[in-house]
Design a protein around this motif. Structure first.
Motif, PDB file in Angstrom:
ATOM      1  N   CYS A  85       0.803  -1.171  -0.024  1.00 27.05           N
ATOM      2  CA  CYS A  85      -0.102   0.142  -0.031  1.00 27.05           C
ATOM      3  C   CYS A  85       0.948   1.267  -0.011  1.00 27.05           C
ATOM      4  O   CYS A  85       0.648   2.186  -0.674  1.00 27.05           O
ATOM      5  CB  CYS A  85      -0.982  -0.044   1.301  1.00 27.05           C
ATOM      6  SG  CYS A  85      -2.036   1.334   1.224  1.00 27.05           S
ATOM      7  N   LEU A  86       1.802   1.031   1.106  1.00 25.44           N
ATOM      8  CA  LEU A  86       2.842   2.215   0.866  1.00 25.44           C
ATOM      9  C   LEU A  86       3.599   2.547  -0.629  1.00 25.44           C
ATOM     10  O   LEU A  86       3.497   3.895  -1.006  1.00 25.44           O
ATOM     11  CB  LEU A  86       3.942   2.124   1.873  1.00 25.44           C
ATOM     12  CG  LEU A  86       4.742   3.203   2.172  1.00 25.44           C
ATOM     13  CD1 LEU A  86       4.143   4.476   2.586  1.00 25.44           C
ATOM     14  CD2 LEU A  86       5.923   3.132   3.321  1.00 25.44           C
ATOM     15  N   SER A  87       4.044   1.582  -0.883  1.00 23.65           N
ATOM     16  CA  SER A  87       4.531   1.613  -2.585  1.00 23.65           C
ATOM     17  C   SER A  87       3.775   2.119  -3.574  1.00 23.65           C
ATOM     18  O   SER A  87       3.959   3.063  -4.387  1.00 23.65           O
ATOM     19  CB  SER A  87       4.972   0.029  -2.960  1.00 23.65           C
ATOM     20  OG  SER A  87       5.889  -0.504  -1.920  1.00 23.65           O
ATOM     21  N   LEU A  88       2.385   1.580  -3.341  1.00 23.10           N
ATOM     22  CA  LEU A  88       1.395   2.170  -4.344  1.00 23.10           C
ATOM     23  C   LEU A  88       1.040   3.645  -4.157  1.00 23.10           C
ATOM     24  O   LEU A  88       1.242   4.291  -5.415  1.00 23.10           O
ATOM     25  CB  LEU A  88       0.080   1.393  -4.267  1.00 23.10           C
ATOM     26  CG  LEU A  88      -1.072   1.671  -4.933  1.00 23.10           C
ATOM     27  CD1 LEU A  88      -0.656   0.999  -6.314  1.00 23.10           C
ATOM     28  CD2 LEU A  88      -2.526   1.049  -4.457  1.00 23.10           C
ATOM     29  N   ILE A  89       1.128   4.204  -2.965  1.00 22.38           N
ATOM     30  CA  ILE A  89       1.031   5.647  -2.704  1.00 22.38           C
ATOM     31  C   ILE A  89       2.389   6.462  -3.245  1.00 22.38           C
ATOM     32  O   ILE A  89       2.156   7.346  -3.857  1.00 22.38           O
ATOM     33  CB  ILE A  89       0.854   5.819  -1.160  1.00 22.38           C
ATOM     34  CG1 ILE A  89      -0.459   5.619  -0.726  1.00 22.38           C
ATOM     35  CG2 ILE A  89       0.809   7.446  -0.995  1.00 22.38           C
ATOM     36  CD1 ILE A  89      -0.636   5.423   0.826  1.00 22.38           C
ATOM     37  N   GLY A  90       3.418   5.729  -3.123  1.00 20.51           N
ATOM     38  CA  GLY A  90       4.721   6.435  -3.706  1.00 20.51           C
ATOM     39  C   GLY A  90       4.566   6.558  -5.254  1.00 20.51           C
ATOM     40  O   GLY A  90       4.857   7.537  -5.850  1.00 20.51           O
ATOM     41  N   LEU A  91       4.270   5.211  -6.050  1.00 16.90           N
ATOM     42  CA  LEU A  91       4.047   5.293  -7.406  1.00 16.90           C
ATOM     43  C   LEU A  91       3.110   6.627  -7.824  1.00 16.90           C
ATOM     44  O   LEU A  91       3.348   7.162  -8.759  1.00 16.90           O
ATOM     45  CB  LEU A  91       3.572   4.083  -7.734  1.00 16.90           C
ATOM     46  CG  LEU A  91       4.559   3.025  -7.775  1.00 16.90           C
ATOM     47  CD1 LEU A  91       3.951   1.551  -8.261  1.00 16.90           C
ATOM     48  CD2 LEU A  91       5.803   3.438  -8.342  1.00 16.90           C
ATOM     49  N   LEU A  92       1.896   6.666  -7.051  1.00 17.73           N
ATOM     50  CA  LEU A  92       0.994   7.494  -7.390  1.00 17.73           C
ATOM     51  C   LEU A  92       1.556   8.880  -7.127  1.00 17.73           C
ATOM     52  O   LEU A  92       1.300   9.954  -8.173  1.00 17.73           O
ATOM     53  CB  LEU A  92      -0.303   7.531  -6.660  1.00 17.73           C
ATOM     54  CG  LEU A  92      -1.243   6.085  -6.857  1.00 17.73           C
ATOM     55  CD1 LEU A  92      -2.278   5.792  -5.921  1.00 17.73           C
ATOM     56  CD2 LEU A  92      -1.929   6.225  -8.290  1.00 17.73           C
ATOM     57  N   ARG A  93       2.302   9.238  -6.260  1.00 20.54           N
ATOM     58  CA  ARG A  93       2.641  10.354  -5.991  1.00 20.54           C
ATOM     59  C   ARG A  93       3.912  11.138  -6.990  1.00 20.54           C
ATOM     60  O   ARG A  93       3.906  11.997  -7.274  1.00 20.54           O
ATOM     61  CB  ARG A  93       3.173  10.512  -4.525  1.00 20.54           C
ATOM     62  CG  ARG A  93       3.824  11.956  -4.236  1.00 20.54           C
ATOM     63  CD  ARG A  93       2.858  12.853  -4.237  1.00 20.54           C
ATOM     64  NE  ARG A  93       3.622  14.353  -3.940  1.00 20.54           N
ATOM     65  CZ  ARG A  93       4.317  15.072  -4.695  1.00 20.54           C
ATOM     66  NH1 ARG A  93       4.769  14.704  -5.807  1.00 20.54           N
ATOM     67  NH2 ARG A  93       4.829  16.168  -4.155  1.00 20.54           N
ATOM     68  N   TRP A  94       4.923  10.009  -6.962  1.00 16.77           N
ATOM     69  CA  TRP A  94       6.202  10.387  -7.589  1.00 16.77           C
ATOM     70  C   TRP A  94       6.465   9.905  -8.944  1.00 16.77           C
ATOM     71  O   TRP A  94       7.205  10.444  -9.813  1.00 16.77           O
ATOM     72  CB  TRP A  94       7.182  10.216  -6.751  1.00 16.77           C
ATOM     73  CG  TRP A  94       7.424  11.063  -5.796  1.00 16.77           C
ATOM     74  CD1 TRP A  94       7.750  12.458  -5.888  1.00 16.77           C
ATOM     75  CD2 TRP A  94       7.074  10.790  -4.373  1.00 16.77           C
ATOM     76  NE1 TRP A  94       7.542  12.969  -4.384  1.00 16.77           N
ATOM     77  CE2 TRP A  94       7.253  11.890  -3.532  1.00 16.77           C
ATOM     78  CE3 TRP A  94       6.893   9.707  -3.677  1.00 16.77           C
ATOM     79  CZ2 TRP A  94       7.390  11.966  -2.235  1.00 16.77           C
ATOM     80  CZ3 TRP A  94       6.711   9.749  -2.102  1.00 16.77           C
ATOM     81  CH2 TRP A  94       6.756  10.834  -1.502  1.00 16.77           C
ATOM     82  N   MET A  95       5.768   8.715  -9.698  1.00 18.79           N
ATOM     83  CA  MET A  95       6.011   8.273 -10.954  1.00 18.79           C
ATOM     84  C   MET A  95       5.309   9.426 -12.120  1.00 18.79           C
ATOM     85  O   MET A  95       4.063   9.553 -11.924  1.00 18.79           O
ATOM     86  CB  MET A  95       5.471   6.949 -10.943  1.00 18.79           C
ATOM     87  CG  MET A  95       6.201   6.195 -12.417  1.00 18.79           C
ATOM     88  SD  MET A  95       5.583   4.595 -12.792  1.00 18.79           S
ATOM     89  CE  MET A  95       6.112   4.364 -14.296  1.00 18.79           C
ATOM     90  N   PRO A  96       6.057   9.854 -12.954  1.00 20.66           N
ATOM     91  CA  PRO A  96       5.585  10.589 -13.927  1.00 20.66           C
ATOM     92  C   PRO A  96       4.614   9.958 -14.710  1.00 20.66           C
ATOM     93  O   PRO A  96       4.682   8.686 -15.073  1.00 20.66           O
ATOM     94  CB  PRO A  96       6.714  11.102 -14.731  1.00 20.66           C
ATOM     95  CG  PRO A  96       7.957  10.757 -13.820  1.00 20.66           C
ATOM     96  CD  PRO A  96       7.599   9.679 -13.011  1.00 20.66           C
ATOM     97  N   VAL A  97       3.304  10.793 -15.048  1.00 20.10           N
ATOM     98  CA  VAL A  97       2.340  10.100 -15.914  1.00 20.10           C
ATOM     99  C   VAL A  97       2.825   9.664 -17.259  1.00 20.10           C
ATOM    100  O   VAL A  97       2.469   8.670 -17.833  1.00 20.10           O
ATOM    101  CB  VAL A  97       1.232  11.074 -16.044  1.00 20.10           C
ATOM    102  CG1 VAL A  97      -0.033  10.472 -17.114  1.00 20.10           C
ATOM    103  CG2 VAL A  97       0.348  11.246 -14.666  1.00 20.10           C
ATOM    104  N   GLN A  98       3.796  10.705 -17.695  1.00 22.80           N
ATOM    105  CA  GLN A  98       4.282  10.643 -19.206  1.00 22.80           C
ATOM    106  C   GLN A  98       5.315   9.471 -19.247  1.00 22.80           C
ATOM    107  O   GLN A  98       5.809   9.078 -20.382  1.00 22.80           O
ATOM    108  CB  GLN A  98       4.911  11.829 -19.613  1.00 22.80           C
ATOM    109  CG  GLN A  98       6.236  12.013 -18.857  1.00 22.80           C
ATOM    110  CD  GLN A  98       5.968  13.146 -17.745  1.00 22.80           C
ATOM    111  OE1 GLN A  98       4.867  13.081 -17.155  1.00 22.80           O
ATOM    112  NE2 GLN A  98       6.662  14.148 -17.298  1.00 22.80           N
ATOM    113  N   ALA A  99       5.594   8.609 -18.252  1.00 21.53           N
ATOM    114  CA  ALA A  99       6.590   7.428 -18.073  1.00 21.53           C
ATOM    115  C   ALA A  99       6.109   6.309 -19.177  1.00 21.53           C
ATOM    116  O   ALA A  99       6.667   5.661 -19.631  1.00 21.53           O
ATOM    117  CB  ALA A  99       6.906   7.095 -16.982  1.00 21.53           C
ATOM    118  N   GLY A 100       4.821   6.299 -19.256  1.00 25.25           N
ATOM    119  CA  GLY A 100       4.107   5.176 -20.296  1.00 25.25           C
ATOM    120  C   GLY A 100       4.078   5.441 -21.629  1.00 25.25           C
ATOM    121  O   GLY A 100       3.597   4.609 -22.326  1.00 25.25           O
TER     122      GLY A 100
END
Length: 394
Positions: A168-183
């Motif tokens: 759950c903590l990892s999921l929050i981290g991805l939502l917060r810091w992974m750029p949307v344009q990365a995909g």
């Protein structure tokens, strides 16, 4: 280094702990589930099988998805799977959930490695990969021993509840810091079909064969390191525990060295040197088999060399994919993960066969043979990796 890459490392720590902690909890789980140790131990193989399938095949089938969406989905699957494991009552259910979580593990590791090199400058690609793999090595060095200790004295189910919270903590981290344009790169028309074709590309498969042979070389010995130390080297239980901790700690160092070397030097040369070191280490494990302290030190060297090769081979495949399968870099990374998982299973089988035929003392020589074969395959290949700086100038 972007914060997202450190979040990836947290995720790989969670996935690594999920995969390996069961090895230390087998007895407690078998007692609780009123099952045999062998039946519960098979849950480790179920997870590895899921990872081996998920890494190349499922990643290829989902290559048209955005990387960000895939990573969020797989981390969520880890959280849900961990909660299911915490409440499981039957061994069959245990195996099914472990297989499903392994699928998610394979996809996440493949995509995370691919995305990490996209988020940094080419000259930092190796270091970015080493940060991603850092979570996996830390899970081996610290997470698994701690989880084993807590699970043995408290409850193994609590460990998986904690894993769900970590997911759950990892999921929050991805939502917060992974750029949307990365995909954006992955989500192109035809990416899914291109990804499936990439699994069968001969250049990628030939490079993955080296990774598989490396894993065979390491795990034909390391799968049985406990009886080797106790029976062949006459080491005590305390020295065995020290060996396991040293192996895990040295994987961290090897991972960092592999990433640094991959950024500074030609990858093929670094990989060849690492393979030579692997063969020499395994040979010395045979030569000094009756010296407990020498074997202890060599187990640490084995962990360092192995994870240096993991990082270098992943970077090598991603380099090659930029030329032969530009829409399927995640699949290339997945092939490497699948190769290492397949090699782990084959290495364990080879080691078991050798023990039955010749005895424990001969284990390192099986690894020497697989390592020499890996060197032969590497030398037979056309140089597949080009320094990132040179690629950029093209």
């Amino acid at each position: 280094m972007p914060l997202a890459i450190y979040v990836f490392s947290l995720c790989t720590f969670a996935f690594g702990l999920s995969e390996f902690v069961v090895a230390g909890l087998v007895s407690a789980m078998a007692d609780d589930l009123s099952s045999s140790v062998a039946a519960v131990g098979a849950a480790i193989a179920a997870y590895a099988l899921g990872a081996a399938i998920g890494a190349p095949l499922l990643t290829a089938a989902l290559a048209s998805w955005h990387d960000r969406s895939l990573m969020l989905l797989t981390v969520a699957a880890l959280g849900v799977g961990s909660l299911l494991l915490a409440s499981v009552e039957q061994v069959l259910t245990l195996h099914l959930v472990r297989f499903g979580t392994g699928l998610a593990h394979g996809v996440f590791m493949a995509v995370a490695a691919s995305v990490a090199v996209k988020l940094v400058a080419p000259a930092q690609a190796g270091r970015a990969l080493s940060v991603v793999w850092m979570g996996l090595t830390v899970s081996l060095a610290l997470g698994v021993p701690l989880g084993t200790l807590l699970g043995s004295f408290w409850s193994w189910r609590v460990i998986f509840v904690a894993l769900a919270l970590l997911g759950c903590l990892s999921l929050i981290g991805l939502l917060r810091w992974m750029p949307v344009q990365a995909g954006a790169v992955a989500a192109q028309p035809g990416a899914g079909l291109s990804g499936l074709r990439a699994v069968l590309l001969r250049p990628l498969l030939s490079v993955a064969v080296v990774s598989m042979l490396v894993s065979v070389a390491v795990f034909s010995f390391f799968s049985y390191v406990s009886p080797y130390l106790l029976e062949v080297s006459q080491a005590g239980p305390r020295l065995l525990s020290a060996g396991m901790l040293l192996f895990g700690a040295c994987t961290i160092a090897g991972n960092l060295v592999g990433g640094y070397a991959g950024d500074r030097f030609a990858i093929n040369r670094c990989l060849l040197l690492a393979l030579l070191m692997l063969v020499v280490t395994l040979m010395l494990l045979y030569v000094f088999r009756q010296s407990p302290w020498a074997v202890l030190g060599l187990v640490g060297v084995l962990g360092a060399v192995f994870f240096a090769i993991v990082t270098l081979s992943t970077l090598r495949l991603l380099n090659l994919a930029k030329s032969v399968a530009p829409l399927a870099s995640g699949v290339a990374s997945g092939l490497n993960i699948a190769a290492f998982n397949l090699g782990t299973a084959l290495g364990g089988g080879l080691g078991g066969l050798l023990i039955g035929q010749l005895g424990l003392a001969w284990l390192p020589l099986a690894g020497v043979g697989a390592g020499l074969l890996a060197i032969a395959v590497l030398l037979s290949q056309t140089p597949a990796d080009v320094p990132y700086e040179a690629e950029t100038q093209r």
